[in-house]
Design a protein around this motif. Structure first.
Motif, PDB file in Angstrom:
ATOM      1  N   TRP A 123       0.820  -1.201   0.000  1.00 18.10           N
ATOM      2  CA  TRP A 123       0.000   0.000   0.000  1.00 18.10           C
ATOM      3  C   TRP A 123       0.863   1.264   0.000  1.00 18.10           C
ATOM      4  CZ3 TRP A 123      -4.714  -0.862   3.819  1.00 18.10           C
ATOM      5  CH2 TRP A 123      -5.536  -1.857   3.274  1.00 18.10           C
ATOM      6  N   ALA A 124       1.998   1.227   0.705  1.00 21.53           N
ATOM      7  CA  ALA A 124       2.876   2.398   0.750  1.00 21.53           C
ATOM      8  C   ALA A 124       3.451   2.704  -0.625  1.00 21.53           C
ATOM      9  CB  ALA A 124       3.997   2.171   1.753  1.00 21.53           C
ATOM     10  N   SER A 125       3.801   1.660  -1.391  1.00 22.95           N
ATOM     11  CA  SER A 125       4.335   1.893  -2.734  1.00 22.95           C
ATOM     12  C   SER A 125       3.255   2.405  -3.682  1.00 22.95           C
ATOM     13  CB  SER A 125       4.945   0.602  -3.293  1.00 22.95           C
ATOM     14  OG  SER A 125       3.954  -0.401  -3.465  1.00 22.95           O
ATOM     15  N   ARG A 126       1.998   2.098  -3.379  1.00 19.21           N
ATOM     16  CA  ARG A 126       0.892   2.523  -4.242  1.00 19.21           C
ATOM     17  C   ARG A 126       0.391   3.912  -3.881  1.00 19.21           C
ATOM     18  NH1 ARG A 126      -4.114  -1.502  -4.512  1.00 19.21           N
ATOM     19  NH2 ARG A 126      -2.393  -2.809  -5.263  1.00 19.21           N
ATOM     20  N   TRP A 127       0.205   4.179  -2.574  1.00 20.09           N
ATOM     21  CA  TRP A 127      -0.422   5.432  -2.151  1.00 20.09           C
ATOM     22  C   TRP A 127       0.513   6.344  -1.357  1.00 20.09           C
ATOM     23  CZ3 TRP A 127      -4.285   1.428  -0.257  1.00 20.09           C
ATOM     24  CH2 TRP A 127      -5.159   1.056  -1.294  1.00 20.09           C
ATOM     25  N   GLY A 128       1.658   5.857  -0.964  1.00 20.44           N
ATOM     26  CA  GLY A 128       2.573   6.659  -0.157  1.00 20.44           C
ATOM     27  C   GLY A 128       2.440   6.345   1.318  1.00 20.44           C
ATOM     28  N   GLY A 129       3.558   6.443   2.020  1.00 25.19           N
ATOM     29  CA  GLY A 129       3.583   6.113   3.437  1.00 25.19           C
ATOM     30  C   GLY A 129       2.639   6.931   4.294  1.00 25.19           C
ATOM     31  N   PRO A 130       2.573   8.267   4.132  1.00 24.40           N
ATOM     32  CA  PRO A 130       1.672   9.057   4.971  1.00 24.40           C
ATOM     33  C   PRO A 130       0.210   8.614   4.879  1.00 24.40           C
ATOM     34  CG  PRO A 130       3.254  10.486   3.893  1.00 24.40           C
ATOM     35  CD  PRO A 130       3.434   9.135   3.291  1.00 24.40           C
ATOM     36  N   THR A 131      -0.234   8.266   3.679  1.00 23.55           N
ATOM     37  CA  THR A 131      -1.618   7.815   3.516  1.00 23.55           C
ATOM     38  C   THR A 131      -1.849   6.490   4.242  1.00 23.55           C
ATOM     39  OG1 THR A 131      -1.832   8.925   1.385  1.00 23.55           O
ATOM     40  CG2 THR A 131      -3.372   7.136   1.834  1.00 23.55           C
ATOM     41  N   VAL A 132      -0.909   5.566   4.115  1.00 25.33           N
ATOM     42  CA  VAL A 132      -1.046   4.276   4.789  1.00 25.33           C
ATOM     43  C   VAL A 132      -1.039   4.466   6.302  1.00 25.33           C
ATOM     44  CG1 VAL A 132       0.013   2.010   5.141  1.00 25.33           C
ATOM     45  CG2 VAL A 132      -0.036   3.039   2.856  1.00 25.33           C
ATOM     46  N   LEU A 133      -0.198   5.390   6.784  1.00 23.53           N
ATOM     47  CA  LEU A 133      -0.173   5.658   8.218  1.00 23.53           C
ATOM     48  C   LEU A 133      -1.535   6.127   8.709  1.00 23.53           C
ATOM     49  CD1 LEU A 133       2.667   7.382  10.171  1.00 23.53           C
ATOM     50  CD2 LEU A 133       0.319   8.094  10.555  1.00 23.53           C
ATOM     51  N   ARG A 134      -2.165   7.026   7.969  1.00 22.18           N
ATOM     52  CA  ARG A 134      -3.472   7.526   8.390  1.00 22.18           C
ATOM     53  C   ARG A 134      -4.545   6.449   8.297  1.00 22.18           C
ATOM     54  NH1 ARG A 134      -1.383  12.009   5.635  1.00 22.18           N
ATOM     55  NH2 ARG A 134      -2.550  11.562   3.723  1.00 22.18           N
ATOM     56  N   ILE A 135      -4.486   5.595   7.279  1.00 25.11           N
ATOM     57  CA  ILE A 135      -5.451   4.491   7.178  1.00 25.11           C
ATOM     58  C   ILE A 135      -5.316   3.570   8.384  1.00 25.11           C
ATOM     59  CG2 ILE A 135      -6.047   2.400   5.884  1.00 25.11           C
ATOM     60  CD1 ILE A 135      -5.258   3.912   3.325  1.00 25.11           C
ATOM     61  N   GLY A 136      -4.075   3.218   8.719  1.00 24.77           N
ATOM     62  CA  GLY A 136      -3.849   2.340   9.858  1.00 24.77           C
ATOM     63  C   GLY A 136      -4.324   2.953  11.158  1.00 24.77           C
ATOM     64  N   ALA A 137      -4.046   4.251  11.353  1.00 24.61           N
ATOM     65  CA  ALA A 137      -4.487   4.917  12.581  1.00 24.61           C
ATOM     66  C   ALA A 137      -6.006   4.962  12.667  1.00 24.61           C
ATOM     67  CB  ALA A 137      -3.902   6.328  12.629  1.00 24.61           C
ATOM     68  N   ALA A 138      -6.666   5.190  11.538  1.00 22.91           N
ATOM     69  CA  ALA A 138      -8.135   5.205  11.533  1.00 22.91           C
ATOM     70  C   ALA A 138      -8.695   3.831  11.881  1.00 22.91           C
ATOM     71  CB  ALA A 138      -8.638   5.657  10.164  1.00 22.91           C
TER      72      ALA A 138
ATOM     73  N   ALA B  53       2.356  14.735   5.131  1.00 21.87           N
ATOM     74  CA  ALA B  53       2.629  14.540   3.709  1.00 21.87           C
ATOM     75  C   ALA B  53       3.430  15.707   3.139  1.00 21.87           C
ATOM     76  CB  ALA B  53       1.314  14.372   2.938  1.00 21.87           C
ATOM     77  N   ALA B  54       3.058  16.924   3.545  1.00 21.65           N
ATOM     78  CA  ALA B  54       3.786  18.083   3.056  1.00 21.65           C
ATOM     79  C   ALA B  54       5.235  18.064   3.518  1.00 21.65           C
ATOM     80  CB  ALA B  54       3.094  19.375   3.523  1.00 21.65           C
ATOM     81  N   ALA B  55       5.453  17.653   4.787  1.00 22.38           N
ATOM     82  CA  ALA B  55       6.814  17.603   5.304  1.00 22.38           C
ATOM     83  C   ALA B  55       7.661  16.591   4.552  1.00 22.38           C
ATOM     84  CB  ALA B  55       6.792  17.266   6.811  1.00 22.38           C
TER      85      ALA B  55
END
Length: 394
Positions: free
Chosen positions: A269-284, A387-389
């Motif tokens: 998922w990180a390679s597809r959507w980026g690490g920050p997005t996966v982090l937020r999905i997991g936290a949710a 994500a911006a950082a």
């Protein structure tokens, strides 16, 4: 990632898992240990809380020390201290001596855990680092899952002191594996020779850098909630559902497969959507797991198991992804960054474990609030600015 030798991967995973093994293997035996040492079960919680506190503080020292003198001497020195501490625990005749041994164990596993992450960062970065950390987490998930079961079986066969003999053998095996398989990962030309004042400034810089702090706080919050689960779930299973020590161990063992699945999913998922997005999905998802446990408490064991599964899958997405995001920008101080990350994780673990044990009301409801709260904190820490950082850093 196919170039990473499996023995190398397994050795780093085992080093990372040693801290959890050292704690969870004791969980089924704490009442028996309390009786044998003439202590109350409440006082025996210090066996866990002291370990976490010393573990948190020791990481702040061993990380930068390894940046200065290399990973190998610190890992091997730490494992030697861990072995001595395990021997002290095995021979302890009272609670104070047992706690002294546990403090030595915590110092030793701090070196092992911090430098497993640092060694991975020494060799890899970006998506490769995230994938490696995900695979390490998949392997090390067996420690919290199977160690209570192992602890129950060892205690039944040979008594609680044999648990520390098992830990001595684990320390010796890891030292041999590290020497023979991993070795030194930080060449002399990349080591940082700096005074204590510079080390302090390094921590201050990391604390003020959003590239580190946002994923680090997210990971700390989610792993703090995980440790609260480790400490409270056995009580919930025993008191609310009538589980025996063996059944508690089996429940933890089956939960490993959820973490396995998340660890395999996170890098894809990180390679597809980026690490920050996966982090937020997991936290949710972790937050949803806690809320599910809170509203499904009347659904019995099935509701509890579903909630745990949702939380663990979310945790399994956040942990490797957040760790990779926190460490990737800091190649020149990987040991120090890993140390501060570990400190934040263990501090959160001590705080949220205490909260789960002391909140009023039923233990399941208290655990649900802590799991949801840890997930929500991780979600807030991984907000859009992360994500911006990361984009600016790249």
């Amino acid at each position: 990632m196919s170039a990473v030798p499996r023995p190398w991967l397994l050795t780093l995973a085992a080093l990372s898992a040693l801290a959890t093994l050292s704690t969870n293997i004791l969980l089924p035996s704490l009442p028996v240990m309390a009786q044998a040492l003439g202590s109350s079960e409440a006082a025996m919680t210090a066996v866990l809380s002291l370990f976490l506190a010393v573990f948190a503080l020791a990481q702040l020292i061993v990380g930068p020390l390894s940046d200065r003198i290399g990973r190998r001497p610190v890992v091997l020195g730490g494992l030697a201290v861990f072995i001595v501490g395990s021997v002290v625990c095995a021979l302890a005749s009272d609670l104070p001596l047992l706690l002294f041994g546990r403090a030595l164990q915590a110092v030793g596993v701090a070196a092992a855990s911090v430098l497993a992450r640092a060694a991975a960062r020494d060799r890899f970065e970006g998506p490769q680092l995230a994938a490696l950390l995900g695979r390490i987490m998949v392997v090390m998930a067996a420690a919290p899952g199977f160690s209570p079961l192992l602890g129950g079986l060892v205690q039944a066969a040979w008594g609680w002191r044999a648990l520390f003999v098992v830990l001595v053998l684990a320390g010796l095996a890891l030292a041999a594996a590290y020497v023979g398989i991993v070795g030194e990962t930080l060449p002399a030309e990349r080591r940082r020779h700096q005074p204590a004042s510079a080390l302090a400034r390094g921590y201050v810089v990391l604390l003020g850098d959003a590239r580190f702090m946002r994923p680090a706080l997210a990971t700390a919050a989610i792993l703090g909630a995980l440790f609260a689960f480790f400490g409270t779930a056995p009580l919930v299973l025993a008191r609310d559902f009538g589980f025996s020590a063996l059944q508690v161990g089996l429940f933890f063992a089956t939960s490993v497969f959820v973490v396995f699945a998340a660890g395999q999913t996170a890098p894809r998922w990180a390679s597809r959507w980026g690490g920050p997005t996966v982090l937020r999905i997991g936290a949710a998802l972790a937050t949803l797991g806690g809320l599910t446990m809170l509203v499904a408490s009347g659904a019995g064991l099935a509701g509890f198991a579903v909630a745990v599964g949702i939380f663990l899958f979310g945790m399994g997405l956040v942990s490797p992804t957040g760790t990779a995001l926190a460490l990737t920008p800091f190649a020149s101080q990987a040991g120090q960054a890993s140390a501060l990350l570990g400190f934040l994780q263990m501090a959160a673990a001590a705080l949220l474990t205490t909260a789960a044990a002391t909140l009023p009301g039923a233990r399941m409801d208290a655990l649900a609030l802590v799991l949801a709260g840890g997930g929500l904190l991780a979600l807030l820490s991984g907000a859009a600015k992360l994500a911006a950082a990361v984009v600016r850093a790249s």
